[in-house]
Design an enzyme around this catalytic site. Structure first.
Site, PDB file in Angstrom:
ATOM      1  N   ALA A 251      42.749  -1.414  35.761  1.00  0.00           N
ATOM      2  CA  ALA A 251      43.052  -0.442  36.812  1.00  0.00           C
ATOM      3  C   ALA A 251      43.676   0.827  36.238  1.00  0.00           C
ATOM      4  O   ALA A 251      43.271   1.939  36.579  1.00  0.00           O
ATOM      5  CB  ALA A 251      43.977  -1.067  37.852  1.00  0.00           C
TER       6      ALA A 251
ATOM      7  N   SER B 282      42.203  -1.959  28.032  1.00  0.00           N
ATOM      8  CA  SER B 282      40.864  -2.026  28.640  1.00  0.00           C
ATOM      9  C   SER B 282      40.075  -3.231  28.152  1.00  0.00           C
ATOM     10  O   SER B 282      38.958  -3.103  27.633  1.00  0.00           O
ATOM     11  CB  SER B 282      40.096  -0.732  28.346  1.00  0.00           C
ATOM     12  OG  SER B 282      40.773   0.383  28.852  1.00  0.00           O
TER      13      SER B 282
ATOM     14  N   CYS C 202      39.204 -11.978  31.825  1.00  0.00           N
ATOM     15  CA  CYS C 202      38.320 -13.038  32.313  1.00  0.00           C
ATOM     16  C   CYS C 202      37.535 -13.686  31.176  1.00  0.00           C
ATOM     17  O   CYS C 202      37.050 -14.811  31.310  1.00  0.00           O
ATOM     18  CB  CYS C 202      37.346 -12.484  33.346  1.00  0.00           C
ATOM     19  SG  CYS C 202      38.136 -11.701  34.768  1.00  0.00           S
TER      20      CYS C 202
ATOM     21  N   ARG D 136      40.079  11.147  24.320  1.00  0.00           N
ATOM     22  CA  ARG D 136      39.771  11.824  25.581  1.00  0.00           C
ATOM     23  C   ARG D 136      41.011  12.522  26.143  1.00  0.00           C
ATOM     24  O   ARG D 136      41.100  12.748  27.338  1.00  0.00           O
ATOM     25  CB  ARG D 136      39.217  10.814  26.581  1.00  0.00           C
ATOM     26  CG  ARG D 136      38.000  10.049  26.068  1.00  0.00           C
ATOM     27  CD  ARG D 136      37.388   9.198  27.141  1.00  0.00           C
ATOM     28  NE  ARG D 136      36.779  10.040  28.166  1.00  0.00           N
ATOM     29  CZ  ARG D 136      36.450   9.603  29.386  1.00  0.00           C
ATOM     30  NH1 ARG D 136      36.712   8.354  29.720  1.00  0.00           N
ATOM     31  NH2 ARG D 136      35.893  10.409  30.256  1.00  0.00           N
TER      32      ARG D 136
ATOM     33  N   ASN E  23      38.955  -2.611  38.465  1.00  0.00           N
ATOM     34  CA  ASN E  23      38.175  -1.456  38.021  1.00  0.00           C
ATOM     35  C   ASN E  23      37.815  -0.539  39.186  1.00  0.00           C
ATOM     36  O   ASN E  23      37.836   0.689  39.053  1.00  0.00           O
ATOM     37  CB  ASN E  23      36.915  -1.926  37.298  1.00  0.00           C
ATOM     38  CG  ASN E  23      37.181  -2.297  35.847  1.00  0.00           C
ATOM     39  OD1 ASN E  23      37.364  -1.444  35.005  1.00  0.00           O
ATOM     40  ND2 ASN E  23      37.242  -3.595  35.569  1.00  0.00           N
TER      41      ASN E  23
ATOM     42  N   TYR F 287      11.171 -14.522  46.559  1.00  0.00           N
ATOM     43  CA  TYR F 287      10.728 -15.907  46.418  1.00  0.00           C
ATOM     44  C   TYR F 287       9.606 -16.014  45.398  1.00  0.00           C
ATOM     45  O   TYR F 287       8.659 -15.222  45.395  1.00  0.00           O
ATOM     46  CB  TYR F 287      10.224 -16.470  47.747  1.00  0.00           C
ATOM     47  CG  TYR F 287       9.343 -17.696  47.546  1.00  0.00           C
ATOM     48  CD1 TYR F 287       9.906 -18.897  47.092  1.00  0.00           C
ATOM     49  CD2 TYR F 287       7.962 -17.631  47.716  1.00  0.00           C
ATOM     50  CE1 TYR F 287       9.109 -20.010  46.848  1.00  0.00           C
ATOM     51  CE2 TYR F 287       7.157 -18.743  47.481  1.00  0.00           C
ATOM     52  CZ  TYR F 287       7.738 -19.921  47.044  1.00  0.00           C
ATOM     53  OH  TYR F 287       6.956 -21.022  46.777  1.00  0.00           O
TER      54      TYR F 287
ATOM     55  N   TRP G 114      12.359 -21.589  51.399  1.00  0.00           N
ATOM     56  CA  TRP G 114      13.602 -21.242  52.109  1.00  0.00           C
ATOM     57  C   TRP G 114      14.743 -21.344  51.104  1.00  0.00           C
ATOM     58  O   TRP G 114      15.063 -22.429  50.617  1.00  0.00           O
ATOM     59  CB  TRP G 114      13.857 -22.184  53.280  1.00  0.00           C
ATOM     60  CG  TRP G 114      13.055 -21.829  54.507  1.00  0.00           C
ATOM     61  CD1 TRP G 114      11.823 -22.308  54.844  1.00  0.00           C
ATOM     62  CD2 TRP G 114      13.436 -20.917  55.534  1.00  0.00           C
ATOM     63  NE1 TRP G 114      11.396 -21.752  56.017  1.00  0.00           N
ATOM     64  CE2 TRP G 114      12.373 -20.886  56.478  1.00  0.00           C
ATOM     65  CE3 TRP G 114      14.547 -20.115  55.756  1.00  0.00           C
ATOM     66  CZ2 TRP G 114      12.403 -20.099  57.608  1.00  0.00           C
ATOM     67  CZ3 TRP G 114      14.584 -19.334  56.892  1.00  0.00           C
ATOM     68  CH2 TRP G 114      13.518 -19.324  57.803  1.00  0.00           C
TER      69      TRP G 114
ATOM     70  N   ARG H  25      20.264 -21.240  58.777  1.00  0.00           N
ATOM     71  CA  ARG H  25      19.475 -21.798  59.888  1.00  0.00           C
ATOM     72  C   ARG H  25      20.223 -22.944  60.560  1.00  0.00           C
ATOM     73  O   ARG H  25      20.286 -23.030  61.790  1.00  0.00           O
ATOM     74  CB  ARG H  25      18.129 -22.300  59.375  1.00  0.00           C
ATOM     75  CG  ARG H  25      17.147 -21.223  58.978  1.00  0.00           C
ATOM     76  CD  ARG H  25      15.853 -21.817  58.497  1.00  0.00           C
ATOM     77  NE  ARG H  25      15.122 -22.482  59.581  1.00  0.00           N
ATOM     78  CZ  ARG H  25      14.002 -23.169  59.395  1.00  0.00           C
ATOM     79  NH1 ARG H  25      13.497 -23.302  58.176  1.00  0.00           N
ATOM     80  NH2 ARG H  25      13.384 -23.734  60.401  1.00  0.00           N
TER      81      ARG H  25
END
Length: 464
Positions: A21, A50, A54, A81, A318, A439, A447, A455
């Site tokens: 962040a 950075s 995970c 930068r 992020n 599919y 399905w 469904r």
């Protein structure tokens, strides 16, 4: 001749925290405002910036071979930068009234104040470390940062025994159990809950439990670790619950995390019921026009329940950073909220969820129906088709989708994204049955399993 130093009239942005962040915010602000307009100073107390926390379990387990592979951008790249990034420097105090922060160089111990016009708080989360005897003994590890991952790998490299205990069976615990299995350890998981993965309903958690036992992991549910036992050398030798002891040459704490908001609380900034900072849609801290916060230290709006919650995920962090950096740079962006999507795996078992569990729906007063279906990842006749279980919750009467949980083998986990989009769009299960999904026999039955569940849920809503 009188000489006077030119006063620096640039705005100054101070960023606390050098991971997802914080540095996303700094980088986005720099894209929008050049060095002649905005000076950016960022503080990071660790050795890395950075990076993907995970990915640490996969580094520990050997799927990722080097920590550098987990780093998206190095300190040197940020500095190139025109971001004044100060590593191994911890912010000790935020003075909101005088708009400044006090930071300490962790190598030299020197302290100094830095003023700001705009402040970004991205202090992340801290692992829950239970207060019990022996928890700080050598061989007991939390896993939150790359430094933590390196410390654990060093321990594994120098430990003679091959017994490991993982405390906790959430995402971190399950992923670390896989990492240790991959390293050839005999793994025991001690879990306070009735089933692993408390982010799932217990009936779906049971499927994870059975799969973990099938991998040779010893599962101990409904048990709390009361102390860590040590040997004559002071190192961990076992963990104890009220009823048993489990030998351990290494212990990994995977109990979860809490927002790291110690600084924010001391500064009088608003916190929510989960301990995270409260922000508006632009990620400004509520009541403070020149302070933003993002990542694991904030609470976010759950778009399904309408309540604030704390979710520690790099994807959110992020996005928060991009929104914050846009606001700091003079633009406009918002973070509307989340639906609580997460996916994980243990070996070849994929685990995914989005939206509300049954107890979440009950807690916010929603009446719902739930259905569970069994299907396959591909057409049943196609080689490699594997079973999957899909559970779906829908609001009674309206049929609004409330949540989906999926447990299955290869091809199961990312199907949760279908449900995440449907939740964000506020779709009903009836509307979902008409979704035009891709599919072909190698990818799905005619399905798709998610639509089969939709469904069945739609039929149950009609009958309710």
């Amino acid at each position: 001749m009188n000489m006077s130093r030119t006063r620096d009239t640039r705005e100054r942005l101070v960023v606390i925290g050098g991971d997802a962040a914080g540095m996303s915010a700094a980088s986005q602000a720099r894209r929008l405002k050049g060095p002649d307009e905005l000076k950016i100073v960022a503080f990071e107390r660790g050795h890395f910036t950075s990076y993907s926390a995970c990915g640490i379990p996969y580094w520990v387990g050997g799927d990722v071979t080097e920590p550098d592979q987990l780093i998206a951008r190095t300190p040197e790249e940020h500095r190139a930068r025109d971001i004044d990034l100060r590593m191994r420097t911890e912010v000790m105090e935020i003075d909101v009234d005088r708009q400044r922060v006090r930071a300490r160089d962790l190598e030299s111990g020197a302290e100094s104040w830095t003023s700001y016009d705009k402040l970004v708080i991205a202090t992340g989360a801290r692992p829950i470390r239970p207060d019990m005897p022996g928890v700080d003994a050598p061989g007991v590890h939390g896993v939150q940062t790359l430094d933590d991952g390196q410390a654990l790998i060093d321990t594994l490299a120098h430990t003679r025994g091959r017994k490991a205990v993982v405390v906790g069976a959430g995402y971190i615990g399950v992923e670390m159990a896989e990492a240790l299995i991959n390293r050839g350890y005999e793994v025991t998981v001690v879990n306070r809950g009735s089933e692993p993965m408390s982010t799932l309903d217990p009936d779906m958690g049971r499927l994870v439990h059975e799969a973990m036992e099938g991998l040779g992991i010893t599962m101990v549910d409904d048990a709390a670790v009361t102390k860590v036992l040590t040997g004559e050398d002071g190192r961990v030798r076992a963990v104890a619950t009220e009823n048993a002891e489990y030998p351990a040459d290494v212990v990994v704490l995977g109990i979860g995390v809490r927002p790291e908001t110690t600084l924010a609380k001391a500064a009088g900034l608003p916190l929510g019921s989960h301990g995270g900072l409260l922000t508006d849609l632009a990620m400004r801290v509520r009541g403070h026009e020149n302070i933003w916060a993002g990542g694991d230290c904030v609470e976010v709006l759950d778009l399904v329940s309408g309540q604030e919650r704390h979710i520690a995920l790099g994807t959110h962090a992020n996005k928060h950073g991009q929104v914050i950096g846009t606001g700091v740079g003079g633009g406009y962006a918002t973070f509307p909220g989340v639906v609580g999507t997460a996916v994980s795996k243990i070996c070849d078992l994929e685990i995914a969820r989005t939206g509300l569990r049954e107890k979440d729906a009950r807690r916010v007063g929603l009446q719902f129906v739930s259905v569970t279906i069994e299907s396959t990842s591909r057409a049943g006749y196609y080689p490699g088709a594997s079973p999957m279980t899909v559970k779906m919750l829908a609001e009674r009467r309206t049929g609004r989708l409330l949540g989906v949980q999926i447990v299955g083998r290869e091809g199961a986990g990312k199907r949760v994204d279908i449900a995440a989009v449907a939740l964000t769009a506020g779709m009903t299960v009836e509307q979902m049955t008409a979704l035009d999904l891709g599919y072909a026999p190698p990818f799905s039955p005619v399905w798709d399993p998610v639509l089969v569940a939709a469904r069945k849920a739609a039929a149950k809503v009609r009958a309710s």
